[in-house]
Scaffold this active site. Structure first.
Site, PDB file in Angstrom:
ATOM      1  N   CYS C  15       0.796  -1.221   0.000  1.00 47.38           N
ATOM      2  CA  CYS C  15       0.000   0.000   0.000  1.00 47.38           C
ATOM      3  C   CYS C  15       0.831   1.276   0.000  1.00 47.38           C
ATOM      4  CB  CYS C  15      -0.877   0.069   1.255  1.00 47.38           C
ATOM      5  SG  CYS C  15      -1.975  -1.310   1.440  1.00 47.38           S
ATOM      6  N   GLY C  41       0.967   0.011  -5.139  1.00 51.29           N
ATOM      7  CA  GLY C  41      -0.286  -0.729  -5.109  1.00 51.29           C
ATOM      8  C   GLY C  41      -1.227  -0.199  -6.146  1.00 51.29           C
ATOM      9  N   ASN C 115      -0.815   1.047   5.613  1.00 48.68           N
ATOM     10  CA  ASN C 115       0.218   0.330   4.870  1.00 48.68           C
ATOM     11  C   ASN C 115       0.931  -0.567   5.860  1.00 48.68           C
ATOM     12  OD1 ASN C 115       3.462   1.263   3.495  1.00 48.68           O
ATOM     13  ND2 ASN C 115       2.278  -0.580   3.118  1.00 48.68           N
ATOM     14  N   GLY C 116       0.925  -1.869   5.590  1.00 47.44           N
ATOM     15  CA  GLY C 116       1.595  -2.797   6.513  1.00 47.44           C
ATOM     16  C   GLY C 116       0.844  -4.092   6.651  1.00 47.44           C
ATOM     17  N   CYS C 250      12.125  -1.643   6.643  1.00 49.75           N
ATOM     18  CA  CYS C 250      12.219  -2.668   5.595  1.00 49.75           C
ATOM     19  C   CYS C 250      13.312  -2.306   4.592  1.00 49.75           C
ATOM     20  CB  CYS C 250      10.876  -2.788   4.898  1.00 49.75           C
ATOM     21  SG  CYS C 250      10.925  -3.837   3.441  1.00 49.75           S
ATOM     22  N   TYR C 256      14.083  -2.200  -3.745  1.00 49.52           N
ATOM     23  CA  TYR C 256      13.170  -2.351  -4.874  1.00 49.52           C
ATOM     24  C   TYR C 256      11.882  -1.531  -4.809  1.00 49.52           C
ATOM     25  CZ  TYR C 256       9.689  -4.421  -7.940  1.00 49.52           C
ATOM     26  OH  TYR C 256       8.690  -4.610  -8.853  1.00 49.52           O
ATOM     27  N   SER C 297      13.876  -1.467 -12.769  1.00 50.78           N
ATOM     28  CA  SER C 297      14.354  -1.558 -11.390  1.00 50.78           C
ATOM     29  C   SER C 297      15.860  -1.767 -11.272  1.00 50.78           C
ATOM     30  CB  SER C 297      13.604  -2.666 -10.648  1.00 50.78           C
ATOM     31  OG  SER C 297      13.843  -3.894 -11.283  1.00 50.78           O
ATOM     32  N   ASP C 359      20.360  -6.868 -11.982  1.00 55.78           N
ATOM     33  CA  ASP C 359      19.002  -6.698 -11.470  1.00 55.78           C
ATOM     34  C   ASP C 359      19.066  -6.507  -9.956  1.00 55.78           C
ATOM     35  OD1 ASP C 359      16.278  -6.413 -11.550  1.00 55.78           O
ATOM     36  OD2 ASP C 359      15.862  -8.396 -12.346  1.00 55.78           O
ATOM     37  N   CYS C 396       8.013 -12.630   3.884  1.00 58.33           N
ATOM     38  CA  CYS C 396       7.811 -11.442   4.717  1.00 58.33           C
ATOM     39  C   CYS C 396       6.451 -11.533   5.400  1.00 58.33           C
ATOM     40  CB  CYS C 396       7.870 -10.173   3.855  1.00 58.33           C
ATOM     41  SG  CYS C 396       7.552  -8.663   4.810  1.00 58.33           S
ATOM     42  N   CYS C 447      15.062  -4.158   9.037  1.00 63.68           N
ATOM     43  CA  CYS C 447      14.585  -5.535   8.972  1.00 63.68           C
ATOM     44  C   CYS C 447      15.099  -6.131   7.675  1.00 63.68           C
ATOM     45  CB  CYS C 447      13.059  -5.587   8.996  1.00 63.68           C
ATOM     46  SG  CYS C 447      12.441  -7.268   8.729  1.00 63.68           S
ATOM     47  N   CYS C 450      13.829 -11.173   5.138  1.00 62.62           N
ATOM     48  CA  CYS C 450      13.645 -11.910   3.881  1.00 62.62           C
ATOM     49  C   CYS C 450      14.968 -12.496   3.394  1.00 62.62           C
ATOM     50  CB  CYS C 450      12.994 -11.032   2.817  1.00 62.62           C
ATOM     51  SG  CYS C 450      13.813  -9.470   2.494  1.00 62.62           S
TER      52      CYS C 450
END
Lengths: 472, 472, 472, 472
Positions: C15, C41, C115-116, C250, C256, C297, C359, C396, C447, C450
């Protein structure tokens, strides 16, 4: 701007409900059922089905035939289904109020379809909101759904009973549960609800018998006022009956709302309307040449009037098939063609004649006035208006959308004043006594508060200063 | 799949046309006009207006009320407009065939609205295509538009006359030009077309008078068969009249197509239908208890039958308001509920009675058969069918959508066989002679080829082996 | 069937949120704000505004530009507004989950944008349902809304604090109240949230600074992890600060998710990505002729790699502008053209060359594999893959939509195996240490579960057998 | 009101065409083909297929991915198909102009897809209208269709040749006939058209090679200027070649229109653009710190400039993925955020730097001006603008939508004035000579009228007073 045309000068019922248990094509049948009940509400419609694992739901604003296609029906599997069709005033007409509504309770999923109106909805809504209930829309039915979700104990039938314990008002309800269908009618039985059976043994519930006829279901009986019926794998049974001296069946269902080919409250609607017309001919005779109905609602009473009076019946007003619920009034100078879009006189029928125009009721009087003018312009020598019910003087709090008292011409004006407003040569209403006689001669049987102000349940609404409760 | 329900067992007229010259709200009036004519075609509708500089056009598939909103009408400025509403069989029902159609000719822009059918359309289409004409759709009207575009000389009126010179068949046409409106009716006058006048002096053209009534225009007269009328800044004038001994006005307009509140071919439709019913009572009497119409088309004839015979009229069949043109037949076991969606009997009216069911015509017989069964199941002791026109035996080539000969039960079966097929206790049709008497007693006046096969113009269609031309 | 193409091999953020207080065109600004945040989003979007009397809401499935027109924005009056744009996996993508969500609490109306992801949502949902809460959809945000509605005491800020007391997980939240906006970030600050100011003094909140840039708002600072900020008529103030040793921002936002022109967690996203690429060039050098990014990206990391290594950067892969989120795969034999719709090589750039394809990350490996094949088919002599982050090995639980562990190629395969699967001549990932160095050299700050499985908050999800909590 | 954003300051090509003969999934391939060509026109798209019996057609306004779903493609059976994607200015953008267009000629059905512009269209249209041709829309292509329909003799190939005999201007055409596909390019070859082959042997035609790449077709060769190629059951053959000294290939295809991954006129677009950038660095050097492209069209030239000059390339402007063709400008005070919606600077890249901004061309100058301002506000010390083509001074009459002369800043202003208008520290255009050198050094090969006014074909347009024909 889109203006309602058909609805302009009539009361409106709020809903039709339909349910079927035990048929492999339950949602198809529900589709046909609510199609037949669409005169009870055409703003939105929906069907919920149970396939043994989950409740499927499809609902939308609009007409039944537009809402449901092959794909929508295919998405409603299972052998149990309930359907709903809804009327509502413009301001409240949103998808959030469309039905059925679904609750996920700790006793399983439940879908609800409701016809009626609660008199303590605002109070309950406030209590529930204080407990943290989030309301999506503004309908009474959502109150019932939240009450149900707040029940903590017992099976789903117990919870339904628990939820309804705090509710007062008019309700004919169908609950689709994970086990079957629960049908309930309020203790006074304001709104109709009938039980039927299909050839394969499936159980059917419907607001009116015309829905049974369409799917060739047999009419068994009314659900009684205060009765709760359950149908599930163990069969059909009544799990609650209330002792009852009197009921409050809505007499306006017989006068106007119900389809003439239905049986309602155990009576043929058509025959009842003809009887009202006959009674009207006795009470309000007139020397005239032709009896002309306001189509379609005035037709049976006009036939009764003609039969009783001997004055020939003829179709002096033709109704357009293409007038829907909404129509754009073209702007400026050509406005106000109003009722002409819906009705057009046949000069050959009325020219030079003394015409009796028969209708079932007068709400604001605006439409009747236009009709009188129209018939006179088409050449009628005299125009006599006859109404097969008494003057409407009070709003309804039990599920009918009515104007406020001051908008009701029967409340604000005497009959002689109304006649003058209509520019009619004479005006005759049926008397209260005549209406009751024509509908079975049992004053305790029907709610007739819209004519008498004798309300059967107190309520928290504001625009009636002093409430005359029927039997207190 | 969507199946037509209403249309199941009736003929269909193809179009309604409407035009207004000289009113600041021309397109609003056209909107109302085609709304009133929608019974003549509800597959698509359109309006073209001229604002002094360009022709504006809005047309779409669907009902008039859905196609035209405030915005669409605002996009149709000018004081001249023509409108069109169209029926067509499924296969040919595309926007490419919707009308009005617009041509940009070297004599200016022209829009065309057409009611009727050309008998030499295929031949003309082939000729035009060979000259490089690109056809967008499949309608006859497009042939007229291309013919018009291929005219090289003269003013727009001359070109319209030139284009129509090669055309044979049925046409009531309105042309919106840069100067005004040209209205033309074919030499035999198959389809109706009337002239009216608004209070402000504006000129109005319409297929039927009911469109004049709605906008409160005065009915002046019919456009005559073979007449071409022009209205423009110089006024209204006839610029062509054909000498004429006979005409070919479609008698079925009086029997079924036109709205009962219209005047068509100078006659009240409602009164004519009652006269047909009275005549039917004389020719095909029956000892019975109640006369029940098939609503709505059978109502006037049933009233006439009742009046003549003295047998009481009553409403034993109720018609649903919510059956539109299309409806999804739910699949599988519950199919074939067919006509029940549209009609439901009132048992209280027919139970134990000898019932006369009156309708205007029988096409394939399937609907009539279901009605007989339905009335009998509702408790009727006897069911007698009476039809206020002769057996339909021949297809129409002049603007009506009809089945092939072999699908017409009146062509393939004797009356006794039809009675058996309907399971009726008796069946009576009105005679040709009776029909003609009831409609004015002038056999040369009307086209009645659907009953007699006496076609008034030859044609290039294939399914009638030997054509009996009426007067050759 | 519609298949996602763009999303095929990437993580997805859930989000973007945006809010503005104190501007006469609040909803117009919110519209621009969520437009700028749409990369976070694009499944649904919505705006809620407060006009001093009521909360207005418009939300729908689809892209911002399609959802909001002049009319929709005109229906969102007032000087305070919040907006939301949402991604979600197919199964959960319904309007019932779209945001903002609105609650009518006894402390007034509140709209929420989130968002979360909550780690105890299921538990809270069950508790709330047992108390009778009716859930419309399946999103975590609705849990927060119900918690808020169940608060009984205090002003709206107290209730928000009360509701969040029982919540664990990742949340950057904007609450639109009747008084102003409350912005909250969870104690570890997983998702970004920044504060800005417009020239007129209006306060702005946004997920990323790119939304501030578009409306020419000044970037003030981040909302701190654990901070609750209120802006209303009395001004802007922090009403809660949590003592904090560490945070859980994050790191994938920098790698990304975020737009390269944004500032996130106080750092330039673009500069960080270039730094990752430079670090990658040091850790995983290769002797090659050209550095080619996977657009868009991979562009910044490729530029960094080129800069550090001295190998020329060139655009060997072109990205189509017209690949949206969904695309119908034509059936049968021509399937599987897959990534070609989005990317096409430039043979002139890669032919005969030793190519380094850069990438930002590899999720499943399927896209990378196709890219390697594509570049080789276009004539590359060697294809070396370099990834500017470590292998992704863990799902995640804090707001990102990820595949299960076994679908993550970095979890199920060694680097050598992945290289073989990709058919690359060599494969180099950035090390964890290198990544942390390039992002500020503070392991406690981000964090990175991942990559490491070091989760910062326990959770009730099922597919990770043994949870390695970061600091327990 | 919806304003174009992307298109604001660029020329627009009018169309992309694609055809395939001999593949069982012809329409699926056409769908992919026009998807790849969508940068050439995104207002409408269509596909026509031939299944051996009839031409099927589906076309609509909008993007390819929105227009074609499973159902639409299933309705396009057959092994031959042509597709089209179209740009057009707002006023002319209607479905009536969408392509392919279909004609039913006496030599069979034909569908046409056209890229280009006729210079004598108005004249031909007038002649055809005088012969009775009815035009549905306003496009040149419809003129070709009518010309074809008016041919009377010979097979379909003869008729196509006959129709094109009277046509002057730019056209790359695909005709889908009942026998196969006919591909034609005008004698000067303004617009590209290539021939390819699929693995199964099927023949493919496309405006650019990127469409071949997507479906993995092999590039064979260009269709030559003046060449007519036919592919049918008898194979592929050239049925017309015009003797040719010079051609008029549009140099702007190489500079801006074509996709960088395409081969156009036998040259790699990407390599050509880099060569233009290198040449620009030689002609217009500047002492600076960073080369920043205007994404995406300026990227290859910026890379060339950087490579040649040694000044580092970096991504100082980020392009939003979500800016479509249309966007509602919110009203009032927050208008004019203009180009910011599409582009946002990265301050970390440009702050304190001397920046060279490289773009491919300047049309009106408004966007370039905003970009300069934006980069300077992000902190750039100096902003130098470099354009990889000469000043655009003349409108195009050969298929490109261009503003009038006075709107072209390169026509109305000297370079020094433009620099001042842009507020750039310096401005450098590539010279005509430099451009021609970078594109192959053959001045007779390309049409460069937009830079020089040297038009290759006369025309009947009005806004260029004196036409400088290239070689007359």
């Amino acid at each position: 701007m889109r203006l309602p045309i058909l609805s302009e000068d009539k009361f409106h019922d709020e809903c039709g409900v339909f349910g079927v248990f035990g048929h492999p094509e339950a949602s198809n049948l529900a589709y046909l059922g609510i199609h037949a009940l669409q005169h009870r509400g055409q703003e939105s419609a929906g069907i919920a089905s149970w396939d043994g694992a989950t409740i499927h739901l499809h609902k939308a604003m609009g007409l039944v035939a537009d809402i449901f296609g092959q794909q929508a029906l295919a998405g409603l599997p299972g052998s149990t289904a309930i359907g709903h069709t809804r009327y509502s005033t413009a301001g409240q007409s949103t998808l959030a109020n469309a039905q059925p509504m679904v609750a996920r309770t700790t006793a399983g999923q439940v879908a609800v379809a409701h016809n009626g109106n609660l008199v303590n909805a605002e109070e309950l809504r406030a209590e529930l909101a204080a407990k943290g209930a989030l309301f999506q829309g503004t309908s009474d039915t959502e109150v019932i759904v939240h009450l149900l979700a707040h029940q903590r104990e017992g099976g789903v039938e117990d919870r339904i009973r628990g939820a309804l314990a705090s509710v007062r008002g008019a309700y004919s309800l169908l609950f689709l549960t994970e086990r079957g269908i629960v049908a309930v009618r309020d203790p006074l039985g304001f709104r109709p609800l009938v039980l039927g059976k299909l050839k394969n043994g499936a159980t059917v519930f419907a607001s009116e018998t015309c829905a049974l006829d369409l799917i060739e279901a047999e009419y068994i009986r009314e659900i009684e006022p205060g009765e709760m019926v359950v149908v599930d794998a163990e069969g059909l049974r009544t799990i609650q009956t209330l002792p009852r001296q009197r009921s409050g069946k809505c007499i306006f269902e017989l006068i106007y709302f119900a389809r003439p080919d239905s049986q309602v409250f155990g009576r043929s609607v058509y025959t009842t309307r003809k009887a009202l017309g006959k009674r009207l001919a006795i009470e309000a005779p007139v020397d005239a040449d032709v009896v002309v109905p306001v189509p379609d609602s005035g037709v049976p009473a006009a036939l009764g009037y003609s039969e009783q009076s001997g004055i020939p019946y003829d179709l002096g007003l033709i109704r357009s098939h293409y007038v829907g619920r909404t129509f754009i009034e073209p702007s400026q100078s050509i406005r106000h063609f109003g009722v002409k879009l819906k009705l057009n006189p046949v000069p050959a029928v009325v020219r030079g004649k003394r015409v009796v125009v028969v209708d079932d009721s007068i709400v604001r009087g605006t439409t009747s006035r236009k009709i009188v003018k129209m018939v006179r312009q088409a050449g009628a020598r005299e125009v006599h208006v006859r109404i097969s019910s008494p003057p409407i003087q009070w709003p309804c709090y039990y599920g009918i959308d009515t104007p406020t008292r001051k908008e009701l011409i029967g409340s604000s004006h005497e009959v002689a004043e109304i006649q003058k407003y209509l520019s009619a040569d004479s005006l005759g209403y049926l008397s209260l006594d005549g209406m009751l006689k024509a509908t079975g001669n049992d004053p305790a049987h029907f709610c007739h508060a819209c004519f008498t102000g004798q309300y059967r349940i107190g309520f928290d609404a504001g625009d009636v200063a002093q409430l005359k409760l029927f039997d207190s």
